[in-house]
Design an enzyme around this catalytic site. Structure first.
Site, PDB file in Angstrom:
ATOM      1  N   ASP A  10      75.992  -3.350  46.472  1.00  0.00           N
ATOM      2  CA  ASP A  10      74.413  -3.431  46.457  1.00  0.00           C
ATOM      3  C   ASP A  10      73.897  -3.094  47.757  1.00  0.00           C
ATOM      4  O   ASP A  10      74.467  -2.841  48.702  1.00  0.00           O
ATOM      5  CB  ASP A  10      73.887  -4.667  45.976  1.00  0.00           C
ATOM      6  CG  ASP A  10      72.317  -4.764  45.776  1.00  0.00           C
ATOM      7  OD1 ASP A  10      71.850  -3.537  45.267  1.00  0.00           O
ATOM      8  OD2 ASP A  10      71.940  -5.680  46.259  1.00  0.00           O
ATOM      9  N   SER A  11      72.582  -2.663  47.815  1.00  0.00           N
ATOM     10  CA  SER A  11      71.932  -2.484  49.206  1.00  0.00           C
ATOM     11  C   SER A  11      71.913  -3.581  50.096  1.00  0.00           C
ATOM     12  O   SER A  11      71.676  -3.483  51.297  1.00  0.00           O
ATOM     13  CB  SER A  11      70.623  -1.625  48.805  1.00  0.00           C
ATOM     14  OG  SER A  11      69.885  -2.755  48.063  1.00  0.00           O
ATOM     15  N   TYR A  42      67.074   0.587  48.980  1.00  0.00           N
ATOM     16  CA  TYR A  42      67.661   2.114  48.175  1.00  0.00           C
ATOM     17  C   TYR A  42      66.456   2.756  47.464  1.00  0.00           C
ATOM     18  O   TYR A  42      66.255   3.674  47.320  1.00  0.00           O
ATOM     19  CB  TYR A  42      68.865   1.896  47.620  1.00  0.00           C
ATOM     20  CG  TYR A  42      70.099   1.903  48.102  1.00  0.00           C
ATOM     21  CD1 TYR A  42      70.402   1.614  49.314  1.00  0.00           C
ATOM     22  CD2 TYR A  42      71.060   2.006  47.380  1.00  0.00           C
ATOM     23  CE1 TYR A  42      71.512   1.707  50.101  1.00  0.00           C
ATOM     24  CE2 TYR A  42      72.466   2.049  48.002  1.00  0.00           C
ATOM     25  CZ  TYR A  42      72.694   1.688  49.339  1.00  0.00           C
ATOM     26  OH  TYR A  42      73.914   1.569  49.927  1.00  0.00           O
ATOM     27  N   THR A  75      69.198   0.549  41.094  1.00  0.00           N
ATOM     28  CA  THR A  75      68.628   1.819  41.649  1.00  0.00           C
ATOM     29  C   THR A  75      69.827   2.644  41.640  1.00  0.00           C
ATOM     30  O   THR A  75      69.851   3.776  40.939  1.00  0.00           O
ATOM     31  CB  THR A  75      68.096   1.633  43.106  1.00  0.00           C
ATOM     32  OG1 THR A  75      67.129   0.552  43.011  1.00  0.00           O
ATOM     33  CG2 THR A  75      67.520   3.014  43.430  1.00  0.00           C
ATOM     34  N   THR A 187      68.798  -5.995  40.983  1.00  0.00           N
ATOM     35  CA  THR A 187      69.418  -7.088  41.170  1.00  0.00           C
ATOM     36  C   THR A 187      69.004  -8.311  42.196  1.00  0.00           C
ATOM     37  O   THR A 187      69.505  -9.490  42.153  1.00  0.00           O
ATOM     38  CB  THR A 187      71.040  -6.816  41.359  1.00  0.00           C
ATOM     39  OG1 THR A 187      70.976  -5.914  42.215  1.00  0.00           O
ATOM     40  CG2 THR A 187      71.441  -6.364  39.986  1.00  0.00           C
ATOM     41  N   HIS A 188      68.066  -7.739  42.978  1.00  0.00           N
ATOM     42  CA  HIS A 188      67.622  -8.904  43.888  1.00  0.00           C
ATOM     43  C   HIS A 188      66.558  -9.676  43.109  1.00  0.00           C
ATOM     44  O   HIS A 188      66.259 -10.991  43.681  1.00  0.00           O
ATOM     45  CB  HIS A 188      66.656  -8.069  44.847  1.00  0.00           C
ATOM     46  CG  HIS A 188      67.560  -7.660  46.195  1.00  0.00           C
ATOM     47  ND1 HIS A 188      68.384  -6.197  45.926  1.00  0.00           N
ATOM     48  CD2 HIS A 188      67.406  -7.849  47.337  1.00  0.00           C
ATOM     49  CE1 HIS A 188      68.871  -6.012  46.854  1.00  0.00           C
ATOM     50  NE2 HIS A 188      68.326  -7.094  48.142  1.00  0.00           N
TER      51      HIS A 188
HETATM   52  N1  DGL Z   1      69.442  -4.627  44.188  1.00  0.00           N
HETATM   53  C1  DGL Z   1      68.834  -3.239  44.392  1.00  0.00           C
HETATM   54  C2  DGL Z   1      68.434  -2.759  42.988  1.00  0.00           C
HETATM   55  O1  DGL Z   1      69.124  -3.417  41.990  1.00  0.00           O
HETATM   56  C3  DGL Z   1      67.938  -3.097  45.272  1.00  0.00           C
HETATM   57  C4  DGL Z   1      67.356  -1.683  45.475  1.00  0.00           C
HETATM   58  C5  DGL Z   1      66.780  -1.313  46.731  1.00  0.00           C
HETATM   59  O2  DGL Z   1      67.365  -1.439  47.852  1.00  0.00           O
HETATM   60  O3  DGL Z   1      65.782  -1.114  46.715  1.00  0.00           O
HETATM   61  O4  DGL Z   1      67.911  -1.786  42.558  1.00  0.00           O
END
Ligand code: DGL
Length: 268
Positions: A10-11, A42, A75, A187-188
């Site tokens: 993940d990011s 992201y 994302t 997912t955040h």
């Molecule tokens: N957890 C990422 C998602 O599900 C976060 C995206 C981001 O970094 O903006 O989209």
């Protein structure tokens, strides 16, 4: 039996919502996690950049000979995965399908809210899956670009004033649309589920994409479990190791101190 690890990325912290579930459902599996904390978020970047980052993240995880990779980022799953999935010869799953399907199963009034990053909402990934179903579901969407920076900065308490204000600002139209189910399409967001639920009300069911993806992973015909053994978990980040260790330990309910390493993802 296949003792190779499951790769998850993940990011930042968000993918841990999937990791926590994998740890519960598949307690013997080794997990290699990458959180791209140096380049988060992201969701406010272009398709080109998100695709480049996603490819680099996958390339990093392939070093560990992962049996499967879970793209635990709404994302990357929405914007990059559909295009690049076919380029790899191992299973890669995203988080969109599972959450969309679960929302369609649990809604009582047929009104489904979808929240996510700018890029996810703009991609229409969740709406496409939901609106092509014969039931004629209604969807209400909102991009919530400030939620990821708030989570990454530990502004997650149900009492946090800035978080409450951001939730009210972003979610009022979705609440007014009368949804009874809300997909936390990033997912955040499950990390702030308590605060979101406090605003939306108890009658609104929240769907966590990481949790649904972990369930799908376990059930996938191509997934071969490992033998019964103690699991090894390794975490990699592209920025502050200590900050991630502290937040991840709290979120996973177990210490990851000493298990987190720094990498330079741009060199991958
Ligand atoms: N957890 C990422 C998602 O599900 C976060 C995206 C981001 O970094 O903006 O989209």
């Amino acid at each position: 039996m296949d003792n190779r690890p499951i790769g998850v990325f993940d990011s930042g912290l968000g993918g841990l919502t999937a990791v926590r579930e994998i740890m519960k459902l598949l307690p013997n599996e080794d997990i290699v996690y990458f959180g791209d904390t140096g380049r988060v978020p992201y969701g406010s970047r272009s398709k080109q950049t998100i695709t480049k980052y996603t490819r680099q993240d996958i390339r990093f995880l392939t070093k560990f000979d992962c049996k499967t990779i879970l793209v635990a980022c709404g994302t990357a799953s929405s914007v990059a995965l559909p295009q690049i999935k076919g380029d790899y010869d191992f299973p890669i799953i995203g988080v969109v399908e599972g959450a969309a399907n679960r929302a369609c199963q649990v809604t009582r009034n047929g009104k489904i809210g979808i929240i996510g990053t700018n890029a996810t909402i703009k991609s229409g990934s969740y709406v496409r899956l939901i609106s092509t179903r014969p039931e004629g579901f209604f969807t209400a969407c909102a991009a919530c670009p400030l939620f990821v920076p708030l989570v990454e900065n530990s502004r997650i308490s149900v009492e946090d004033k800035i978080l409450k204000l951001a939730i009210e600002e972003y979610l009022t139209p979705v609440k007014n649309a009368g949804v009874d189910t809300l997909i936390l399409g990033c997912t955040h967001y499950p990390i702030i589920a308590e605060a979101i639920s406090a605003f939306m009300g108890d009658n609104v069911t929240l769907i966590s994409p990481g949790l649904e993806a972990a369930r799908i992973l376990k059930e996938m015909p191509s997934f071969t479990p490992c033998e019964e053994k103690a699991a090894k978990h390794r975490f990699f980040v592209s920025d502050d190791v200590d900050l991630f260790s502290e937040q991840a330990s709290l979120f996973l309910g177990q210490s990851v101190e000493g298990e987190v390493e720094l990498i330079n993802i741009e060199e991958i």
